[in-house]
Design a protein around this motif. Sequence first.
Motif, PDB file in Angstrom:
ATOM      1  N   ASP A 185      49.019  39.080  42.413  1.00 53.05           N
ATOM      2  CA  ASP A 185      48.748  37.858  43.225  1.00 53.05           C
ATOM      3  C   ASP A 185      48.495  36.533  42.199  1.00 53.05           C
ATOM      4  O   ASP A 185      48.624  35.580  42.344  1.00 53.05           O
ATOM      5  CB  ASP A 185      47.217  37.765  44.109  1.00 53.05           C
ATOM      6  CG  ASP A 185      47.664  38.381  46.182  1.00 53.05           C
ATOM      7  OD1 ASP A 185      49.149  38.572  45.892  1.00 53.05           O
ATOM      8  OD2 ASP A 185      47.025  39.320  45.993  1.00 53.05           O
ATOM      9  N   ARG A 186      47.931  36.566  41.418  1.00 48.19           N
ATOM     10  CA  ARG A 186      47.603  35.987  40.525  1.00 48.19           C
ATOM     11  C   ARG A 186      48.652  35.360  39.559  1.00 48.19           C
ATOM     12  O   ARG A 186      48.580  34.616  39.497  1.00 48.19           O
ATOM     13  CB  ARG A 186      46.885  36.495  39.091  1.00 48.19           C
ATOM     14  CG  ARG A 186      46.094  35.765  38.354  1.00 48.19           C
ATOM     15  CD  ARG A 186      45.150  36.745  36.606  1.00 48.19           C
ATOM     16  NE  ARG A 186      45.318  36.171  35.064  1.00 48.19           N
ATOM     17  CZ  ARG A 186      44.351  36.972  34.975  1.00 48.19           C
ATOM     18  NH1 ARG A 186      42.960  36.974  35.207  1.00 48.19           N
ATOM     19  NH2 ARG A 186      44.393  35.650  33.456  1.00 48.19           N
ATOM     20  N   GLU A 190      50.608  31.777  38.925  1.00 50.11           N
ATOM     21  CA  GLU A 190      50.906  31.706  37.991  1.00 50.11           C
ATOM     22  C   GLU A 190      52.265  30.634  37.803  1.00 50.11           C
ATOM     23  O   GLU A 190      52.822  29.668  37.578  1.00 50.11           O
ATOM     24  CB  GLU A 190      50.868  32.149  36.686  1.00 50.11           C
ATOM     25  CG  GLU A 190      49.346  32.336  36.679  1.00 50.11           C
ATOM     26  CD  GLU A 190      49.023  33.153  35.857  1.00 50.11           C
ATOM     27  OE1 GLU A 190      49.878  33.817  34.788  1.00 50.11           O
ATOM     28  OE2 GLU A 190      47.887  33.322  35.359  1.00 50.11           O
TER      29      GLU A 190
END
Length: 331
Positions: A185-186, A190
Amino acid sequence: MASDSSLQNNSANQGVRITSLVRPENENDFLDLFQAAFRHQMPPELLRWKYCGLVSPGMLVKQDGLPVAFYGGMPRAINLLGTPVMAVQIGDVMVHPRQRGILSRKGLFFQVASSFLEHFVGDGKTFPVAFGFPSERAFRLAAHLGLYERVGELMQVSWPALKARPSYKFLIRPINPDQDVAAVDRLWLEMADALQDQIIGVRDWSYVQQRYLQHPAFTYQIYLVSSRWTGVPVGIFVIRVHEDTVELLDMIAPPQRLSILVHCLRRVAWGLGKPRVHAWITNQNARLLAGGAGEIASTGITIPHNKWTSGIPASKILDRWWLMGGDTDFN
């Protein structure tokens, strides 16, 4: 589906009616038509994976009670130039071989495609934008009939496998579904932040799980690349291993890190004993992905845009789609 479709009201198509794939009793109709149209079978599990539970899975056309045409639509969450919206991915477009002779606006392909677009795509409709991966012949026909126009092209990038020592900077390991949800998810956030000038399908954990880990027919390998010293995630790549090559289906990382992922991928391919790696990506991103070692060639696949109903002009999204092989429903 709407019961007052223009296809049903067309006097040139007596005995024709539009039905829906939502009901289980229509499953065999679809599978029989697929077999006739493409000369191979689709596993029922793959059909359910694609369309199960969808409110608008497409339009199935019957003539005198027999399936003769289908125009499928699979909803896909995307970021449209930085704005989250729901698009529809067109797929499984087919007409029974006995009904293919009419290539005009009286033919079943035009009738079912235009009817779907009129019901679901464009200003004020369920989906503001549609996309797909038609064959060259199918795109030419749709463009000739005024249904589609070109907004991009898929290119193939290929590299030789790389024999190299393990990197002292980066660690490569298979993804762990119990530990890496937050990392996926991170990385997606990004990537999305870096691609606000393009159109890209959401690549969060829910998507990765449904698209790759729950696929009923294909097996994929998903790798996480992270910093060896800090453990910070750098990116993710998804591959499918073939007899003589490794196919790169997807990457999740900001564009400036793609070269790191490609280097790691080529090392993985060497470790798997495969001489080459290949990937599909939209033409405006091909050089970035290829780097210095990649070769670029055309796939002949055009990215279409709905021209039939009013909506986002093609000029606004020309060469703006970020699409890879994993965005298709057949790779």
